[in-house]
Design a protein around this motif. Structure first.
Motif, mmCIF file in Angstrom:
data_model
loop_
_atom_site.group_PDB
_atom_site.id
_atom_site.type_symbol
_atom_site.label_atom_id
_atom_site.label_comp_id
_atom_site.label_asym_id
_atom_site.label_seq_id
_atom_site.Cartn_x
_atom_site.Cartn_y
_atom_site.Cartn_z
ATOM 1 N N THR A 193 0.853 -1.179 0.000
ATOM 2 C CA THR A 193 0.000 0.000 0.000
ATOM 3 C C THR A 193 0.893 1.235 0.000
ATOM 4 O O THR A 193 1.886 1.288 0.723
ATOM 5 C CB THR A 193 -0.963 -0.004 1.200
ATOM 6 O OG1 THR A 193 -1.878 1.092 1.100
ATOM 7 C CG2 THR A 193 -0.239 0.083 2.536
ATOM 8 N N GLN A 194 0.540 2.204 -0.817
ATOM 9 C CA GLN A 194 1.382 3.388 -0.990
ATOM 10 C C GLN A 194 1.131 4.393 0.120
ATOM 11 O O GLN A 194 -0.022 4.734 0.433
ATOM 12 C CB GLN A 194 1.091 4.056 -2.328
ATOM 13 C CG GLN A 194 1.858 5.343 -2.585
ATOM 14 C CD GLN A 194 3.339 5.112 -2.818
ATOM 15 O OE1 GLN A 194 3.723 4.240 -3.598
ATOM 16 N NE2 GLN A 194 4.167 5.901 -2.152
ATOM 17 N N VAL A 195 2.213 4.866 0.699
ATOM 18 C CA VAL A 195 2.162 5.970 1.657
ATOM 19 C C VAL A 195 3.003 7.109 1.086
ATOM 20 O O VAL A 195 4.180 6.909 0.765
ATOM 21 C CB VAL A 195 2.714 5.547 3.035
ATOM 22 C CG1 VAL A 195 2.840 6.759 3.952
ATOM 23 C CG2 VAL A 195 1.816 4.495 3.660
ATOM 24 N N THR A 196 2.390 8.259 0.945
ATOM 25 C CA THR A 196 3.087 9.424 0.424
ATOM 26 C C THR A 196 2.935 10.566 1.420
ATOM 27 O O THR A 196 1.817 10.912 1.798
ATOM 28 C CB THR A 196 2.529 9.858 -0.935
ATOM 29 O OG1 THR A 196 2.620 8.765 -1.854
ATOM 30 C CG2 THR A 196 3.322 11.039 -1.483
ATOM 31 N N VAL A 197 4.070 11.109 1.842
ATOM 32 C CA VAL A 197 4.080 12.205 2.809
ATOM 33 C C VAL A 197 4.648 13.439 2.122
ATOM 34 O O VAL A 197 5.811 13.440 1.693
ATOM 35 C CB VAL A 197 4.915 11.845 4.054
ATOM 36 C CG1 VAL A 197 4.813 12.964 5.090
ATOM 37 C CG2 VAL A 197 4.460 10.525 4.649
ATOM 38 N N SER A 198 3.836 14.463 2.030
ATOM 39 C CA SER A 198 4.279 15.692 1.382
ATOM 40 C C SER A 198 4.856 16.656 2.415
ATOM 41 O O SER A 198 4.430 16.669 3.575
ATOM 42 C CB SER A 198 3.117 16.349 0.653
ATOM 43 O OG SER A 198 2.112 16.728 1.571
#
Length: 122
Positions: free
Chosen positions: A116-121
């Motif tokens: 599962t993709q986790v993207t933190v901006s």
């Protein structure tokens, strides 16, 4: 055997996310469960793991921010992530095996989820 992750998404730096991994086809309570992650152009790395007896291991970069837990009644393992940083951005994989923490650290489990993709901006 199936491991199905959920809970990923796009969040801002400092936010929290809760990943879950639902399992089937294994005697869950006997298995060591782990969360790995892989960022683009990086090797897959172990984030956290928990044995059937409740012993845990965390990679240094997530200590104090991430918590792994398991629910043997629901055959699920959860990774609670807080104070997320851009460097936490990765695909997170659930893995399981009848293995020790040392083996989990070395190679991961015998079964893997799809990630599962986790993207933190920032």
């Amino acid at each position: 055997v199936q491991l199905v992750e959920s809970g990923g998404g796009l969040v801002q730096s400092g936010a929290s996310l809760r990943l879950s991994c639902a399992t089937s086809g294994i005697i869950f309570r006997l298995y060591t469960m782990g969360w790995y992650r892989q960022a683009p152009e990086n090797e897959r790395e172990l984030v956290a793991t928990m044995t059937s007896g409740g012993s845990t291991y965390y990679t240094d970069s997530v200590k104090g921010r991430f918590t792994i837990s398991r629910d043997n009644a629901k055959n699920t393992v959860t990774l609670q992530m807080s104070s997320l940083k851009p460097e936490d951005t990765a695909v997170y994989y659930c893995t399981s095996g009848l293995i020790t923490i040392a083996t989990m650290r070395e190679r991961g489990g015998d079964y893997w989820g799809q990630g599962t993709q986790v993207t933190v901006s920032s």
